[in-house]
Design an enzyme around this catalytic site. Structure first.
Site, PDB file in Angstrom:
ATOM      1  CG  ASP A  28     -65.476 -39.036 -22.013  1.00 22.26           C
ATOM      2  OD1 ASP A  28     -64.487 -39.214 -21.275  1.00 22.26           O
ATOM      3  OD2 ASP A  28     -66.658 -39.061 -21.596  1.00 22.26           O
ATOM      4  CG  ASP A  56     -64.981 -33.862 -25.696  1.00 24.57           C
ATOM      5  OD1 ASP A  56     -63.923 -34.479 -25.479  1.00 24.57           O
ATOM      6  OD2 ASP A  56     -65.717 -33.404 -24.776  1.00 24.57           O
ATOM      7  CG  LEU A  69     -84.178 -42.170   6.921  1.00 25.83           C
ATOM      8  CD1 LEU A  69     -83.220 -42.705   7.971  1.00 25.83           C
ATOM      9  CD2 LEU A  69     -84.873 -43.321   6.212  1.00 25.83           C
ATOM     10  CE  LYS A  82     -81.455 -39.877  11.898  1.00 32.80           C
ATOM     11  NZ  LYS A  82     -80.525 -38.987  11.314  1.00 32.80           N
ATOM     12  NE  ARG A  92     -80.808 -35.948   2.283  1.00 36.59           N
ATOM     13  CZ  ARG A  92     -81.729 -35.004   2.416  1.00 36.59           C
ATOM     14  NH1 ARG A  92     -81.380 -33.803   2.802  1.00 36.59           N
ATOM     15  NH2 ARG A  92     -82.992 -35.261   2.163  1.00 36.59           N
ATOM     16  CD  GLU A  98     -74.932 -38.977   8.372  1.00 34.95           C
ATOM     17  OE1 GLU A  98     -75.375 -39.471   7.304  1.00 34.95           O
ATOM     18  OE2 GLU A  98     -75.493 -38.064   8.989  1.00 34.95           O
ATOM     19  CE  LYS A 148     -84.061 -36.980  14.948  1.00 31.87           C
ATOM     20  NZ  LYS A 148     -83.123 -36.326  14.064  1.00 31.87           N
ATOM     21  CB  CYS A 165     -52.754 -21.698  48.869  1.00 37.23           C
ATOM     22  SG  CYS A 165     -51.678 -21.822  47.430  1.00 37.23           S
ATOM     23  CB  CYS A 224     -52.374 -26.505  47.037  1.00 33.41           C
ATOM     24  SG  CYS A 224     -53.530 -25.115  47.031  1.00 33.41           S
TER      25      CYS A 224
HETATM   26  S1  IVH Z   1     -80.358 -44.766   5.595  1.00 34.08           S
HETATM   27  C1  IVH Z   1     -83.138 -43.518   2.114  1.00 34.08           C
HETATM   28  N1  IVH Z   1     -78.794 -45.333   7.630  1.00 34.08           N
HETATM   29  O1  IVH Z   1     -79.864 -39.912   8.590  1.00 34.08           O
HETATM   30  C2  IVH Z   1     -82.593 -43.749   3.456  1.00 34.08           C
HETATM   31  N2  IVH Z   1     -79.237 -43.063   7.151  1.00 34.08           N
HETATM   32  O2  IVH Z   1     -82.464 -38.593   8.902  1.00 34.08           O
HETATM   33  C3  IVH Z   1     -81.209 -43.360   3.528  1.00 34.08           C
HETATM   34  N3  IVH Z   1     -78.080 -41.489   8.601  1.00 34.08           N
HETATM   35  O3  IVH Z   1     -80.033 -38.586   5.373  1.00 34.08           O
HETATM   36  C4  IVH Z   1     -80.698 -43.232   4.867  1.00 34.08           C
HETATM   37  N4  IVH Z   1     -77.019 -42.970   9.808  1.00 34.08           N
HETATM   38  O4  IVH Z   1     -77.734 -38.838   6.463  1.00 34.08           O
HETATM   39  C5  IVH Z   1     -79.386 -44.375   6.909  1.00 34.08           C
HETATM   40  N5  IVH Z   1     -77.395 -45.979   9.348  1.00 34.08           N
HETATM   41  C6  IVH Z   1     -77.975 -45.012   8.635  1.00 34.08           C
HETATM   42  C7  IVH Z   1     -77.769 -43.646   8.904  1.00 34.08           C
HETATM   43  C8  IVH Z   1     -78.447 -42.698   8.136  1.00 34.08           C
HETATM   44  C9  IVH Z   1     -77.213 -41.694   9.603  1.00 34.08           C
HETATM   45  C10 IVH Z   1     -78.536 -40.152   8.163  1.00 34.08           C
HETATM   46  C11 IVH Z   1     -78.552 -39.937   6.682  1.00 34.08           C
HETATM   47  C12 IVH Z   1     -79.970 -39.578   6.346  1.00 34.08           C
HETATM   48  C13 IVH Z   1     -80.475 -39.071   7.648  1.00 34.08           C
HETATM   49  C14 IVH Z   1     -81.983 -39.160   7.721  1.00 34.08           C
END
Ligand code: IVH
Length: 690
Positions: free
Chosen positions: A39, A43, A88, A120, A141, A175, A324, A421, A440
């Site tokens: 630091d 500075d 992902l 997820k 993010r 998350e 998904k 009613c 009623c």
């Molecule tokens: S791992 C590099 N694990 O899904 C991989 N992601 O569609 C890092 N997410 O950006 C992600 N649950 O915001 C991971 N159990 C989980 C998750 C998860 C939700 C989200 C995360 C990521 C997005 C990708």
């Protein structure tokens, strides 16, 4: 010692070098990484630059850190991610998952050493920077390379403590979500403060996290799924980059952070793809009942060696994939709202939406909950709305998409009189109610009470109920038990029918408490809650005498419901007294040990109920001795025999009873290796309880 005076930079190129050095250091520092300068040195460098600029204002570089937020490393509020936050790739079915696993195997030249699967969560990704165990910065993010600084939210997110259990310097990723159970409250808080309602929990999480300067806080939750070391971490810590993902998650947990594994579906580590597939099925099955929104499963190569070997592209790691699941929430247009008065006297608004498909079911109607919800959400006819369908429950309208309004939307008219009613309504509570209460829509409450899976008085259908009500022979459910032959002849027009009904009414007096209680139509309770109450307390008198705290011991009853039940029982006291006086059974036979079981052949004095500890799902039409049983009749039987009645099949299901035309549940059970038996075999198992 006097502090050193700025050493004037000798020339323009020295100045430009200094600017570059300061910028790099700032980028590393604000990116959550480690600055190459301490630091004080930093500075001093900036003050050297400033001194040079004062003497040579014409040489000023646009990159200069002087007078800038974060020394110009960022535009205001932006933070660079030292390690990019990647996205992902997606797969949508088992076949695509198998395809991904195959290509991973090819990349590695062998099968991955282990796979890790976790839910997820449907929220937004953030990075939490801890320095010496203290949470110092929260970053969204954003683009993956840079995100927004949302550090103002520190201390307001459950599961993301301000201090870790150990003073390490790490970056935690995960998350941020708003739990379903808090969504209603979040919208209440927000609209009370004059804000537009959120259309869904995800939307609410992202809106709340970004908001600054508000005088209210919306309670968010965090689930971690990533842990990175930073270079100023203590050297005695394990090298995280060499740990399996499974172990990283354990470490996250022991640091005091809530992780993806803390959701009720947990996580899975296995080398076998078929285990991963079964896990995906389990998550798909259970998620609609969960408080946390889950939109898929993330599958990762567990071993760091495999991760390194598979590598990443600029967008996503090649060692992980998102499976998904179809969305439980969709948007549609609200076209109308209609009102009915239910059997307990509550006014129920129902929304009509343009038909939409949610997980293969066409949804056209969705509950609008109650009038206060409509006003708080500011819902309008013509609004785009988010509709959620979860499991077997009635679809719900979560909220309007305010940004999609055209100005053509019309307000929803609230009733001023009872839609049934035309009498006065009590609007003092959240749920509006006709002042006549259960009286009623008496035909609806009596028709409900005589149903097969409630009092089971066959032959009294809606027509006869209507006549009995018209004759004023029945003013509440207890009056059914004191009906005279004459009244029944008048209602049915037949002596023979009247005699038969009298017999059935006499038999119905012996129904267990669970059914008699259910027949009362206590608000906040239905068939399964009535069974739980009866099993827990054993007698009507005990339920009536129960305190709020005692009621809360029953699964599914909380503070609010216990208060409602107590109020209802007070209101129903005269009806309950009439039931007792008419000789109706108000006790629950010992639910797990019926007298017959103790002497049943084969039971040999063993009083453990046959389904103790088992979760049983019935599906399809029952046959043989079980032929007359509806789904709720089967569930009741399962519970009497000591089991737990489930509605969907997962790995934790113990047994599936598959009748005729059993479809997807049977197939799923077979795929998961859950035992499937037919109605005859099941009847044999629990014959003592039939
Ligand atoms: S791992 C590099 N694990 O899904 C991989 N992601 O569609 C890092 N997410 O950006 C992600 N649950 O915001 C991971 N159990 C989980 C998750 C998860 C939700 C989200 C995360 C990521 C997005 C990708």
């Amino acid at each position: 010692m006097p502090s050193p005076s700025p050493v004037l930079l000798p020339d323009r190129s020295a100045y430009l070098l200094a600017v570059e050095e300061a910028r790099n250091a700032a980028a590393a520092y604000y990116g959550g990484g480690d600055s190459p300068l301490d630091d004080a040195t930093f500075d001093r460098l900036v003050s050297d630059i400033a001194a040079y600029e004062q003497q040579h204002p014409d040489h000023l570089s646009a990159d200069s850190p002087t007078g800038k937020v974060a020394a110009g490393a960022l535009t205001e509020g932006m933070v660079v991610h030292a390690t990019p936050m990647l996205s992902l790739g997606n797969v949508y079915d088992a076949e695509e998952l198998a395809g991904w696993a195959k290509s991973l195997g090819k990349r590695l030249g062998a099968s991955p050493r282990g796979l890790h699967a976790s839910p997820k969560m449907d929220g937004l990704a953030i990075a939490a920077h801890y320095r010496d165990g203290k949470l110092v910065r929260l970053v969204t993010r954003g683009t993956g390379t840079t995100g927004d600084d949302v550090s103002h939210a520190i201390g307001t997110i459950d599961g993301l403590p301000a201090e870790l259990s150990t003073p390490v310097s790490v970056e935690v990723r995960g998350e941020v979500v708003l739990l379903q159970s808090r969504f209603e409250e979040a919208n209440r808080i927000r609209t009370t403060h004059g804000g537009a309602p959120f259309s869904s929990p995800r939307n609410a999480a992202s809106g709340s996290l970004r908001a600054t300067g508000r005088d209210y806080v919306i309670p968010l939750s965090f689930y971690g799924y990533g842990l990175l070391s930073t270079t100023d971490d203590r050297p005695d810590r394990p090298i995280r980059e060499a740990m399996t993902h499974t172990d990283l998650m354990k470490e996250l947990g022991s640091l005091g952070i809530q992780t993806a594994g803390d959701t009720p579906v947990g996580t899975l580590t296995s080398p076998l793809l078929k285990d991963v597939q079964a896990y995906v099925e389990k998550v798909a099955d259970q998620r609609s009942a969960l408080d946390v929104g889950i939109d898929g499963v993330v599958i990762k190569a567990d071993h760091p060696g495999d991760q390194a070997a598979a590598g990443s592209n600029s967008r996503a790691p090649l060692w992980a994939i998102a499976y998904k699941l179809p969305s439980l929430e969709v948007t549609s247009t609200l076209t109308a709202a209609t009102w009915t008065t239910g059997r307990t006297g509550n006014l129920a608004p129902r929304g009509e939406v343009l038909p939409v498909d949610i997980e293969g079911v066409s949804v056209q109607f969705a509950t609008l909950h109650n009038p206060s919800m409509i006003t708080k959400l500011g819902l309008r006819i013509g609004d785009r709305v988010v509709v959620r369908r979860a499991g077997d429950v009635i679809p719900q309208i979560l909220g309007p998409v305010v940004s999609a309004r055209t100005g053509e939307e019309k307000p929803i008219e609230l009733p001023t009189l009872c839609p049934n009613c035309a009498g006065e309504i009590d609007t003092s509570q959240e749920r509006w109610r006709c002042l006549k209460g259960r009286g009623c829509n008496l035909p609806a409450s009596i028709t409900y009470a005589v149903q097969r899976d409630v009092l089971h008085i066959e032959g009294i259908g809606p027509k006869i109920v209507a006549r009995l009500v018209e004759q004023e022979a029945v003013q509440d459910v207890a009056d059914l038990f004191t009906l005279t032959r004459g009244q029944l002849i008048e209602a049915t027009g037949s002596e023979k029918t009247a005699a038969k009904l009298l017999e059935r009414i006499e038999t119905a007096k012996q129904q267990p408490l669970s059914r008699v209680f259910c027949a009362l139509g206590v608000r906040g309770t239905g068939r399964s809650m009535s069974r739980r109450l009866a099993a827990h307390f054993g007698s009507m008198a005990a339920i009536q005498a129960a305190s709020a705290a005692e009621l809360c011991q029953v699964e599914g009853i909380g503070a609010e419901k216990s208060a409602l039940v107590i109020g209802e029982l007070a209101e129903l006291e005269p009806v309950i007294a009439k039931l007792g006086a008419a000789g109706v059974n108000l006790t629950e036979p010992d639910r797990n040990i019926p007298a017959a079981a103790a002497v049943a052949p084969g039971s040999a004095g063993d009083t453990t109920p046959p389904l103790a500890g088992l979760t049983v799902v019935a599906t399809g039409a029952m046959t043989g001795r079980l032929e007359t049983l509806s789904r709720s009749g089967m569930n009741e039987l399962i519970e009497r025999a000591g089991g737990r009645a489930g509605s969907s099949v997962s790995k934790s299901t113990s047994l599936v009873v598959a009748g005729e035309k059993a479809g997807s549940k049977k197939a799923k059970a077979e795929a998961l290796g859950v035992s499937v038996i037919g109605p005859d075999k099941f009847a044999e198992m629990i014959s003592a309880y039939l």
